[in-house]
Design a protein around this motif. Structure first.
Motif, short mmCIF file in Angstrom:
data_model
loop_
_atom_site.label_atom_id
_atom_site.label_comp_id
_atom_site.label_asym_id
_atom_site.label_seq_id
_atom_site.Cartn_x
_atom_site.Cartn_y
_atom_site.Cartn_z
N GLY A 12 0.84 -1.21 -0.07
CA GLY A 12 -0.09 -0.18 0.09
C GLY A 12 0.88 1.23 0.13
O GLY A 12 0.45 2.25 0.67
N THR A 14 1.59 3.09 -2.23
CA THR A 14 1.17 4.35 -3.11
C THR A 14 -0.04 5.13 -2.35
O THR A 14 -0.75 5.96 -2.65
CB THR A 14 0.62 4.05 -4.55
OG1 THR A 14 -0.30 2.92 -4.26
CG2 THR A 14 1.84 3.46 -4.90
N GLY A 15 -0.53 4.69 -0.85
CA GLY A 15 -1.61 5.11 -0.43
C GLY A 15 -1.49 6.29 0.41
O GLY A 15 -0.37 6.55 0.61
N ASP A 16 -2.43 6.88 1.18
CA ASP A 16 -2.60 7.69 1.89
C ASP A 16 -1.71 7.88 3.12
O ASP A 16 -0.78 8.60 3.54
CB ASP A 16 -3.88 8.26 2.33
CG ASP A 16 -4.18 9.47 2.82
OD1 ASP A 16 -3.96 10.62 2.09
OD2 ASP A 16 -4.63 9.40 4.05
N HIS A 19 1.93 7.94 2.36
CA HIS A 19 2.45 9.11 1.89
C HIS A 19 2.39 10.23 3.43
O HIS A 19 3.52 11.32 3.38
CB HIS A 19 1.32 9.82 0.81
CG HIS A 19 1.67 9.24 -0.37
ND1 HIS A 19 0.72 9.61 -1.38
CD2 HIS A 19 2.30 8.41 -0.81
CE1 HIS A 19 1.06 8.94 -2.39
NE2 HIS A 19 2.06 8.15 -2.15
N ALA A 45 2.69 -2.20 -4.38
CA ALA A 45 1.48 -1.65 -4.55
C ALA A 45 0.98 -2.14 -5.88
O ALA A 45 1.96 -2.84 -6.78
CB ALA A 45 1.18 -0.43 -4.17
N THR A 47 -0.10 -0.52 -8.32
CA THR A 47 0.54 0.56 -9.68
C THR A 47 1.51 -0.11 -10.21
O THR A 47 2.66 -0.45 -9.69
CB THR A 47 0.94 1.89 -9.09
OG1 THR A 47 -0.25 2.30 -8.35
CG2 THR A 47 0.96 2.95 -9.98
N SER A 113 -0.12 -1.73 4.82
CA SER A 113 -0.93 -0.38 5.08
C SER A 113 -2.02 -0.70 3.90
O SER A 113 -1.90 0.44 2.98
CB SER A 113 0.18 0.83 4.61
OG SER A 113 -0.41 1.99 4.51
N VAL A 114 -2.62 -1.49 4.24
CA VAL A 114 -3.84 -1.73 3.00
C VAL A 114 -5.10 -2.13 3.88
O VAL A 114 -5.28 -2.09 5.00
CB VAL A 114 -3.58 -3.08 2.26
CG1 VAL A 114 -2.34 -2.97 1.41
CG2 VAL A 114 -3.37 -4.16 3.17
N ALA A 115 -6.18 -2.08 2.81
CA ALA A 115 -7.62 -2.47 3.69
C ALA A 115 -7.48 -3.74 4.20
O ALA A 115 -6.91 -4.56 3.63
CB ALA A 115 -8.48 -2.47 2.42
N ARG A 217 -13.28 11.18 4.10
CA ARG A 217 -13.33 9.70 4.51
C ARG A 217 -14.42 9.20 5.03
O ARG A 217 -14.67 8.39 6.08
CB ARG A 217 -12.16 9.39 5.61
CG ARG A 217 -12.16 10.47 6.75
CD ARG A 217 -10.71 10.57 7.72
NE ARG A 217 -10.32 9.31 7.97
CZ ARG A 217 -10.32 9.12 9.28
NH1 ARG A 217 -11.02 9.78 10.26
NH2 ARG A 217 -9.92 8.03 9.98
N TYR A 220 -15.49 5.29 5.01
CA TYR A 220 -15.10 4.71 5.99
C TYR A 220 -15.59 4.84 7.36
O TYR A 220 -16.27 4.19 8.00
CB TYR A 220 -13.59 4.78 6.32
CG TYR A 220 -12.94 4.52 7.77
CD1 TYR A 220 -12.95 3.26 8.18
CD2 TYR A 220 -12.67 5.66 8.46
CE1 TYR A 220 -12.56 3.00 9.60
CE2 TYR A 220 -12.34 5.50 9.99
CZ TYR A 220 -12.16 4.17 10.20
OH TYR A 220 -11.85 3.98 11.70
#
Ligand code: BG6
Length: 474
Positions: A12, A14-16, A19, A45, A47, A113-115, A217, A220
């Protein structure tokens, strides 16, 4: 002091969260000289991109989110540690490449760092491709389940491939300097601990107030609400650190054993001890932010909690947290009992209070009674003995590492003290589940409160009926 050499894979990447927190946190640790020369941070990720593109992405994120603007040379040297592999969590793409990339003899850590729905698939592939070894660590983010059943299922899935000693469940509140300070204050001073019980403490207030709403958000948040988002984890951890018995040592299982005992001792609470709120206003409106016009999800909750054990019976803990409140402030206020008898005719001494400010303006205040100056009688006045960590500790006090910095380094060091154990998470859900179930069954709407206020009026009720009042949020 640099940690041992490591390969950290961020799923994850590339996720929030990567970052905002993980990459800037790692960069700051690198600036502090803690990341060894040979360490590698491997973004993973879906991508399709190469390492150069990921480095550029990471540099942009660090520039945006890491407080002080970093200089280009440092960013480039840090980025030299970064690599990238396109990986499909639920497919086969990338896993063989990842397996070949991992080096023998260095620490392997995998940050999920993913769902949460992907945790199982990733854990399974790490194992089946021989990417993780017996010393590897995995880091899992919240939400860790949405009730006891799903948390148990998740623990079960992870346990198929990893031992408990390899699983680092993050609650970022435990990484906050001032939260760790709760343990230092309690267990490194002789001043407080002898008074730390129902004989001397009238009640405790734990407040985590935020000014942000849920826009961006909502999808969620609307499925979670304040109880799942903040109480089951962050507030519960604060409660544990305030209420637990002294662990025999600052050791992962010793600390977590004591926290678990607190959670298990929480008395079940009924609807009369809870107030739920939702911010409603013409400009800022929860239902609009959540894009759910009928939402009954709470953006505020206040609870009166009792810990049924020898130390605490008779001392309630009042918890409240909410979004779009007047100020961003998190504090724990320990309100002592009034002296049993006043020897002064002119005034009764008010109760002492110890207020621990978690954020912002971290510090501690002890409210003590002294004589009001003047030639008259013996009038008392309460004054604060104030300590701001920034002032007391100088620049080191203001330059506090972000929670994630500390926690990621703890993963590499192999120290689980500030991570939640599986049984702790399950016990916390076991306590919150009936509360949530009762709400679902009652199908009632939360009380409306004005954005920018201190929460719904009804929250004061919890206090007033006990002849107490909330500290002001400011
Ligand atoms: C997160 C919650 O875990 O913590 C957010 O999901 C909340 O809703 C955040 O805003 C608060 O963290 P902090 O560090 O800003 O107090």
């Amino acid at each position: 002091i640099p940690v041992d050499e490591f390969d950290l894979v961020i799923f994850g990447a590339t996720g929030d969260l990567a970052h905002r927190k993980i990459l800037p946190g790692l960069f700051r640790r690198w600036l502090a000289g803690q990341i060894p020369e040979g360490a590698r941070i491997i973004g993973a990720a879906r991508t399709q991109q190469d390492a150069a593109a990921f480095r550029a992405e990471a540099i942009a994120a660090i520039k945006e989110y890491s407080g002080t603007p970093p200089d280009a040379a440092s960013l480039d040297s840090f980025a030299a540690h970064l690599d990238y592999i396109a990986v499909d969590a639920t497919g086969e793409t990338g896993w063989d490449t990842l397996a070949k990339t991992m080096r023998p003899g260095v620490i392997r850590a995998f940050y999920f760092s993913v769902a949460p729905a992907l945790f199982g698939a990733i854990a399974e592939r790490l194992a089946s491709h021989g990417i993780a070894d017996a010393d590897s660590r995995i880091v899992v983010e919240k939400p860790f389940g949405r009730d006891l059943e799903s948390a148990r299922a998740l623990n079960g899935t992870l346990a198929q491939h990893f031992a408990e000693g390899q699983i680092y469940r993050i609650d970022h509140y435990l990484g906050k300097e001032t939260v760790q300070n709760l343990m230092a204050v309690r267990f490194a001073n002789m001043l407080f601990e002898p008074l730390w019980n129902a004989q001397n403490i009238d009640h405790v207030q734990i407040t985590v107030a935020e000014t942000v709403g849920v826009a961006g958000r909502g999808s969620y948040y609307d499925q979670s609400g304040a109880i799942r988002d903040m109480v089951q984890n962050h507030m519960m951890q604060l409660l544990c650190l305030i209420a637990m018995e002294p662990p025999w040592h600052f050791d992962p299982d010793a600390v977590r054993d004591e926290k678990l005992k607190v959670i298990r001792a929480l008395a079940p609470i009924g609807p009369e001890d809870i107030v739920r709120g939702q911010y409603r206003g013409p400009a800022e409106d929860y239902r609009a932010d959540a894009e759910n016009p009928d939402s009954r999800t709470e953006s505020f909750v206040a609870l009166k909690v009792e810990i049924a054990n020898w130390r605490w019976t008779g001392t309630p803990f009042y918890l409240r947290t909410g979004k779009r409140l007047r100020a961003r402030t998190s504090e724990i206020a320990v309100i002592f009992k009034e002296p049993p008898h006043s020897i002064f005719d002119e005034s009764d001494p008010p109760a002492n209070a110890l207020v621990i400010k978690l954020q912002p303006n971290e510090g501690m205040t002890l409210r003590v009674n002294i004589k009001e100056p003047g030639p008259g009688g013996m009038r008392l006045v309460q004054v604060p003995l104030d300590m701001s960590f920034a002032e007391a500790l100088g620049p080191d006090g203001t330059d506090m590492p972000d929670a994630y910095e500390r926690l990621i380094m703890d993963v590499i060091r192999g120290n689980q003290t500030l991570f939640m154990r599986g049984d702790e998470v399950e016990a916390a859900w076991a306590w919150t589940d009936p509360i949530i179930r009762a709400w679902d069954e009652a199908a009632a709407s939360p009380e409306a409160y004005d954005p920018g206020s201190g929460g719904p009026e009804e929250a004061s009720r919890l206090m007033h009926r006990d002849n107490r009042r909330w500290r002001e949020i400011r």
